[in-house]
Every structure is written in C-alpha cells, then in structure tokens.
Design an enzyme around this catalytic site. Structure first.
Site, PDB file in Angstrom:
ATOM      1  N   ALA A   1       0.837  -1.215   0.000  1.00 59.79           N
ATOM      2  CA  ALA A   1       0.000   0.000   0.000  1.00 59.79           C
ATOM      3  C   ALA A   1       0.865   1.256   0.000  1.00 59.79           C
ATOM      4  CB  ALA A   1      -0.907   0.013   1.229  1.00 59.79           C
TER       5      ALA A   1
ATOM      6  N   LYS B   1       4.263   0.587  -6.334  1.00 59.15           N
ATOM      7  CA  LYS B   1       5.114  -0.420  -6.984  1.00 59.15           C
ATOM      8  C   LYS B   1       4.284  -1.571  -7.526  1.00 59.15           C
ATOM      9  CE  LYS B   1       8.935   1.444  -4.688  1.00 59.15           C
ATOM     10  NZ  LYS B   1       8.133   2.207  -3.695  1.00 59.15           N
TER      11      LYS B   1
ATOM     12  N   GLU C   1      -0.949  -5.979   1.860  1.00 55.36           N
ATOM     13  CA  GLU C   1      -0.759  -4.897   2.839  1.00 55.36           C
ATOM     14  C   GLU C   1      -1.320  -5.356   4.174  1.00 55.36           C
ATOM     15  OE1 GLU C   1       0.773  -1.929   3.200  1.00 55.36           O
ATOM     16  OE2 GLU C   1      -0.130  -1.869   5.190  1.00 55.36           O
TER      17      GLU C   1
ATOM     18  N   CYS D   1      13.060   3.848   1.281  1.00 53.56           N
ATOM     19  CA  CYS D   1      13.250   5.251   0.890  1.00 53.56           C
ATOM     20  C   CYS D   1      14.083   5.926   1.974  1.00 53.56           C
ATOM     21  CB  CYS D   1      11.928   5.939   0.628  1.00 53.56           C
ATOM     22  SG  CYS D   1      10.729   5.684   1.926  1.00 53.56           S
TER      23      CYS D   1
HETATM   24  N1  SAM Z   1       5.179  -0.334  -1.833  1.00 56.44           N
HETATM   25  C1  SAM Z   1       4.332   0.795  -1.492  1.00 56.44           C
HETATM   26  C2  SAM Z   1       4.187   1.692  -2.711  1.00 56.44           C
HETATM   27  O1  SAM Z   1       5.085   1.696  -3.563  1.00 56.44           O
HETATM   28  O2  SAM Z   1       3.156   2.371  -2.819  1.00 56.44           O
HETATM   29  C3  SAM Z   1       4.850   1.530  -0.275  1.00 56.44           C
HETATM   30  C4  SAM Z   1       5.070   0.603   0.890  1.00 56.44           C
HETATM   31  S1  SAM Z   1       5.504   1.380   2.380  1.00 56.44           S
HETATM   32  C5  SAM Z   1       7.136   1.820   2.106  1.00 56.44           C
HETATM   33  C6  SAM Z   1       5.666   0.021   3.468  1.00 56.44           C
HETATM   34  C7  SAM Z   1       4.364  -0.713   3.800  1.00 56.44           C
HETATM   35  O3  SAM Z   1       4.689  -1.866   4.592  1.00 56.44           O
HETATM   36  C8  SAM Z   1       3.385   0.075   4.642  1.00 56.44           C
HETATM   37  O4  SAM Z   1       2.161   0.173   3.939  1.00 56.44           O
HETATM   38  C9  SAM Z   1       3.221  -0.752   5.921  1.00 56.44           C
HETATM   39  O5  SAM Z   1       1.904  -0.723   6.403  1.00 56.44           O
HETATM   40  C10 SAM Z   1       3.619  -2.141   5.459  1.00 56.44           C
HETATM   41  N2  SAM Z   1       4.090  -3.081   6.514  1.00 56.44           N
HETATM   42  C11 SAM Z   1       4.534  -2.812   7.730  1.00 56.44           C
HETATM   43  N3  SAM Z   1       4.850  -3.960   8.401  1.00 56.44           N
HETATM   44  C12 SAM Z   1       4.583  -4.975   7.569  1.00 56.44           C
HETATM   45  C13 SAM Z   1       4.649  -6.403   7.680  1.00 56.44           C
HETATM   46  N4  SAM Z   1       5.086  -6.992   8.785  1.00 56.44           N
HETATM   47  N5  SAM Z   1       4.264  -7.153   6.622  1.00 56.44           N
HETATM   48  C14 SAM Z   1       3.831  -6.557   5.499  1.00 56.44           C
HETATM   49  N6  SAM Z   1       3.745  -5.210   5.353  1.00 56.44           N
HETATM   50  C15 SAM Z   1       4.101  -4.435   6.372  1.00 56.44           C
END
Ligand code: SAM
Length: 453
Positions: free
Chosen positions: A113, A117, A135, A232
């Site tokens: 989310a 990507k 997500e 990032c």
């Molecule tokens: N890939 C996304 C995009 O390009 O739009 C952005 C992702 S953001 C950097 C990281 C995401 O990892 C967040 O939405 C967060 O809620 C999720 N996240 C956090 N802990 C996680 C876990 N244990 N397993 C899967 N996702 C997780």
C-alpha cells in the site's frame, strides 16, 4: 523553499556518508522544490498530448512542470496514471536485469500500500503472471484495493496479512518485492513530518523489523527466485547492512545491477542509492538478491476463503460485459457477488490462493439481482471491460459531479446500464431509467473536495 531542520545525528550521518562537497549539494537539493512525477497507464492512456520531460528509467514516467490538484483530475480516478515519485520508478530498470518478464511468474509484493510499486509491477509483468499485492494494515489495504481496481489489470489479487502469515506459501514465488517500512529519510523534502519521526533509535527499530520481514520473506522464494528489497532511506542499517545480513544469514546472493552513469544512481556496498542532488527524485535504495537455498513447497491445509470458485455458475450474460476473447474463471462470494481471475493465470491462482488467509480479487464483476446484473465499479475500470458498451463522454464539470456522486443530467445517455468516460478514460457506471440517471460511483471512493481545475 526552506530546507527542513535536520536532526544533528542525521546531518552527521549524511556528512560522513557523502563527504563535505556532496553533503552541501544534498542540503541544497533538500531546499529545492520536490519534482512532481506521474507514471502513465499505457493500457488506458493512448493520447497524452502534453510534451513533458520523461523519467529516464521508466518509459511511462514523466515530470510535470508543477503540482496540479490531482484530486480534481478525473483521469487519475480512472486509473490513467499513478502519481509516483520518480526514484521509486527505478524498479522498472531493475526488473529486466534480474528476471525474464516474458515468462509467466508468481509474484508477491509484500508491503504494497498504497500501490505505487504494485501498479508498476502489474504493468511490467506478462498477462499470464499472477501478482499478489499485500498490505498488513486494514485501512491501507482498502486504499491499495481501490488503486489496483482503478489501475485495471485483472491478474492481481490483494491480500491483507502480516508477512509471517505467508509461511504456508514457502518455495512458491519467482519474485518477491519487499518495499520495506523504513525510517523515511529519503522523504524529508517531500514530507517534513518524516523529519519529526526520525531518531537513531527509530532507525534501529526499523532495521530490526526489516530483518524480521526479510527472514520471513526469503523462504517464500523458489530456488533461484529473486528478492528485490528497497527502502526510501539512506542509512546503512536499513540498507547495505541488511543486505549483508541477508547474505550471511539467509543465503541470499546480491545481484550486481548496472545503470547508465547519466541517471546519477550511486552503487553502494550491496545496493544502489538515489540521492536528490544526483537524481531527479527523492531518496531511494534498491538491491536485488537471488535465493540459493531450496525451500520445499509445503502441503498444509488450505484456508477457507471468502471467495470460492464458481465453475458451474451460468454466466453466459457476461459476454455482453467483458471484452471478446478474454477467458475468465469465475469466483463467488457468500453474498452472491461475482469476481474473476483470467484463465491464463488460473493455475497460479489455484496454487496460491488456498493458502492466503484474507484476500480479494481485483477484478470484481458484479452481482445478479433478480434478472438484472449490477456491474461492479472494478469492472468499469478494468482493462477487460467490453469496449462496445454504451459509453457517455462527460465534460470536466460533469465528470467531477459524477465523481462526487451527485445527480447528473445526461440527455444523450442511452436507456439502461452504461459507462461514463472523461477524455476516453472510463470512470464508472450509470443507469438511465426513463431519463433519470442513477450514479453508481462507489460512495467510499467519492471525492469530497469542491471546485474544479
Ligand atoms: N510499496 C508501497 C508503494 O510503492 O506504494 C509503499 C510501501 S511502504 C514503504 C511500506 C508498507 O509496509 C506500509 O504500507 C506498511 O503498512 C507495510 N508493513 C509494515 N509492516 C509490515 C509487515 N510486517 N508485513 C507486510 N507489510 C508491512
């Protein structure tokens, strides 16, 4: 634009990482305006008349001269483009270096989310590949689903699970993307709040969480499968040291990548970094690794999903709604809603979906109500919707009324169900009952902002 006030420990870290001259250039870049970029959906946006600067590493990426009010552009709501920071689009230059994109692939985007990507992956993969876009946070999962529906690729499932819940899918994936939750140092220019949340302790917390997710992710790959890891952020704890740790502890082998020097991407120990003074974008780190170990496919008990196969469902009426030549396998919810998976990736779907705990197909079709079929919003926005359905073009003001779910007057709209579009981009369904137009834009997606561009 003033530079954000940086925490001293962060400034020291960057000074040490970059050296004095580059550090000064880095500070200047942080005080400059954030570049605004979008990535176009080539299956929807055929005629883009404006001549913008292209993002060098993504054919569909362009920089806009200034930030428009995106909410008031109906094309965004129709999935014609995705607003994405340019450095993140570097993923599209990494993919063909590490995997054959013409092959049918089983792909997992583990931390997906809001969907930047995943929409890029969907566009890059072959149509017989299957993308699971996951997500963990429920509210973010809904946004991810909405964005993927709008993007319109049918070979995508969304799941709402923690990384540890993927264990039953060990040894299954050709490609896993881990865009890890991180300390966000690379977003300091774009999002000044990220500065307030930063501390050395938070960096260590993020690094430890990333290692946990990396350890849970790597067994999901087939032998020879590829893990792409990105953040990032700039610090070594969340980047290079995590890749070195994966090499030592998870038997993942880093893969050397190459980018033209003029792009400004810096090779670092075990990965590649975008800095805002060298790349026209924000801070970003990316590395690719190959799984060297064999993690056998597990045969655990399948979960009871919300969506079930509906192979015997009589859905001959669907030929009116779906593009000719597209073969679908139907799914059905306990409430009678129909969804579908393209036949070309159905085998992958059958291998993976029984072991997901909470998931939804992106391609929801609609529901039968008495003798009427009520089409789902996702079908209107899908790339497989029938091109010959009645389709009424809307001008900008009427399109915004539609997206606000306001009543419409459309004297030329044909009787019954039909699509509405803005500049050829489908926005959703209407139903004309004896001249009264029912607006079927979903309540949860409606725009609340007033005005027009
Ligand atoms: N890939 C996304 C995009 O390009 O739009 C952005 C992702 S953001 C950097 C990281 C995401 O990892 C967040 O939405 C967060 O809620 C999720 N996240 C956090 N802990 C996680 C876990 N244990 N397993 C899967 N996702 C997780």
């Amino acid at each position: 634009m003033p530079s954000p006030v940086l925490p001293t420990a962060f400034s020291n870290q960057m000074l040490q990482q970059l050296g004095e001259t580059d550090y000064q250039a880095f500070l200047q870049a942080l005080a400059a305006p954030t570049p605004v970029s979008i990535r176009r959906n080539s299956l929807k946006l055929k005629n883009w008349s404006e001549n913008f600067d292209g993002v060098k590493w993504n054919n569909e990426g362009v920089y806009l001269p200034e930030r428009p009010v995106f909410t008031l552009d109906p094309r965004l709501h129709g999935g014609a483009y995705y607003v994405q920071e340019a450095s993140s689009m570097l993923l599209s230059a990494v993919l063909p270096q590490v995997i054959d994109l013409n092959q049918p692939l089983k792909v997992l985007d583990l931390a997906a989310a809001p969907g930047g990507k995943s929409t890029l992956l969907a566009a890059a993969l072959s149509e017989d590949s299957l993308l699971i876009s996951n997500e963990v946070i429920k509210s973010r999962y809904q946004i991810l689903r909405e964005n993927l529906c709008k993007w319109g690729y049918p070979n995508v499932l969304c799941s709402n699970q923690d990384s540890r819940e993927f264990a039953p899918l060990q040894g299954q994936f050709d490609l896993v993307l881990l865009d890890a939750p991180c300390s966000g140092e690379g977003l300091f220019r774009k999002d000044p709040n990220a500065v307030n949340e930063w501390s050395p302790e938070h960096v260590q917390h993020c690094s430890a969480r990333q290692r946990r997710i990396l350890a849970e992710t790597s067994p999901l790959l087939k032998p020879g499968g590829i893990l792409i890891y990105c953040t990032c952020t700039y610090n070594e704890f969340e980047n290079a040291l995590n890749i070195a740790w994966s090499q030592n502890n998870l038997e993942l082998t880093p893969i050397p990548l190459s980018f033209p020097a003029e792009w400004g991407v810096q090779a670092r120990d075990f990965g590649y970094q975008c800095y805002p003074h060298q790349v026209r974008g924000e801070g970003f780190f990316i590395a690719a690794m190959r799984q060297e170990q064999h993690h056998p496919v597990l045969r655990s008990a399948p979960t009871k999903g919300f969506w079930r196969n509906a192979p015997r469902k009589n859905a001959t009426f669907l030929h009116k709604w779906v593009k000719p030549g597209v073969e679908l396998q139907l799914l059905e919810s306990p409430h009678g809603e129909l969804a579908a998976i393209p036949q070309v990736c159905f085998e992958f779907f059958q291998e993976l979906s029984p072991y997901l705990r909470r998931w939804d197909p992106v391609l929801e079709l609609g529901a039968l109500k008495h003798t009427d079929f009520i089409p789902a919003p996702a079908l209107a926005l899908s790339t497989i919707v029938h091109p010959d359905l009645p389709n009424t073009p809307l001008d900008l003001l009427t399109a915004l009324k539609y997206l606000r779910r306001e009543p419409l007057e459309l004297p030329t709209a044909p009787e019954g169900w039909g699509l509405v579009n803005f500049e050829g981009i489908n926005l959703g369904w209407i139903k004309n009952i004896k001249g009264r137009i029912n607006n079927y834009f979903p309540k949860e997606w409606r725009i609340r902002m007033g005005g027009s561009v």
